[in-house]
Design an enzyme around this catalytic site. Sequence first.
Site, PDB file in Angstrom:
ATOM      1  N   ASP A 147       0.924  -1.013  -0.080  1.00 41.14           N
ATOM      2  CA  ASP A 147       0.135  -0.127   0.355  1.00 41.14           C
ATOM      3  C   ASP A 147       1.010   1.022  -0.232  1.00 41.14           C
ATOM      4  O   ASP A 147       1.713   1.083   0.251  1.00 41.14           O
ATOM      5  CB  ASP A 147      -0.748  -0.145   1.255  1.00 41.14           C
ATOM      6  N   ASP A 205      -1.936  -0.599   5.606  1.00 35.09           N
ATOM      7  CA  ASP A 205      -2.232   0.626   6.914  1.00 35.09           C
ATOM      8  C   ASP A 205      -3.427   0.361   7.323  1.00 35.09           C
ATOM      9  O   ASP A 205      -3.772   0.768   8.573  1.00 35.09           O
ATOM     10  CB  ASP A 205      -1.632   1.570   7.307  1.00 35.09           C
TER      11      ASP A 205
HETATM   12 MG   LIG Z   1      -2.435   3.489   3.181  1.00 33.54          MG
END
Ligand SMILES: [Mg+2]
Length: 274
Positions: free
Chosen positions: A30, A214
Amino acid sequence: VTSTDVSDPLAIARTVGTRLDGTPLAVMLDVDGTLAPIAPTPQDARVPEDTRNVLRALASLPGVHLALVSGRSAADAAGVAGIAGAWVLGNHGIERRSPDGTIEADDAVRPHEAAVQRAREALTRAARTVEGTIVEDKRWTLSLHYRLADPVAVPALMDAAREVAGATGLRVLHGRKIVELRPPVDIHKGTATVALSARLGALDTRAALLFAGDDRTDEDAFTALRARKPDAVTIRVAAGTEAPAETGAEFTVGSPDALREVLAWLAARRAAAR
Ligand SMILES: [Mg+2]
C-alpha cells in the site's frame, strides 16, 4: 486473530527466516500510511527518498516483482511512489498499471461509469457545505477526503455520502479520513492482489510473497493472501490511533520508517543471495 507487534522491525527478519527467499518474490505494498507518511491532504503525500531507493533496489532484483496497491487511481499512485518498473493496482484493484505504463480497468466497472459521474455532482454539492473537504474524481470511483474538516460536521457528511450512494446505486467504503463511493462490484485489494500474484506465479509453493498496508481496506489483502498462500508474510503499519484494533496481518510495525527497515533488510538479503 493475533498479530505480533514488533518494536524492532528486524525481529520480523528473524521470525520469517527463509519464507521470503522463494522465486518469484512478489512485494506488494500500500502507499499512503504505509510507504508515505499520512499528510494533511492527498496532494502533500510523498514517499521519502530513502524509501524510494529501497523500492528501486527491490524492483531491480531478478525474480522480484514490486506492486503498489492503492485506493488512489493507478496513475496517481504511480506518481506518488515515483518508482519505474513497478506494477500498480489502483482504485482498490479496479485499475492495473503494468510496469510498461499501460493502464487497464476491470470490465465489470464500465457499466457504472455514468452513475459515478452523477454521484460526483451530488457529492460535490454536499461537500461544498463543509470546509476542508475534497471530492476527488477517480473516474471509476469517487473519494471524499475530510481530514481537514471540522469533526462536528463529519456525521452529516457521512449521511450525505450514504444518501448519494443510495440514489446512484453505488457502494460506500470507509478508510482513514476518507470515504469512497464505488460501483457495486466485488473488487477489492484482496481480489486484486490474489489475481496479480497468480499472474506473476507468486502463489506457487516455491514462490514468496509479502504484503504491507495500514488501513481497513488492506485487511482484505491480508486475509485473502494468507488464505491462498499460508506462508505469505503480511505486515500492518499502525501509525497513530486511527488503525483498527484488530488485524489479519501476521506482524504489526509502528511506522512507515519501520517498514522501510524491513524492506531494506529484504533487498540486502536477496542481493546477497544472487
Ligand atoms: Mg494506506
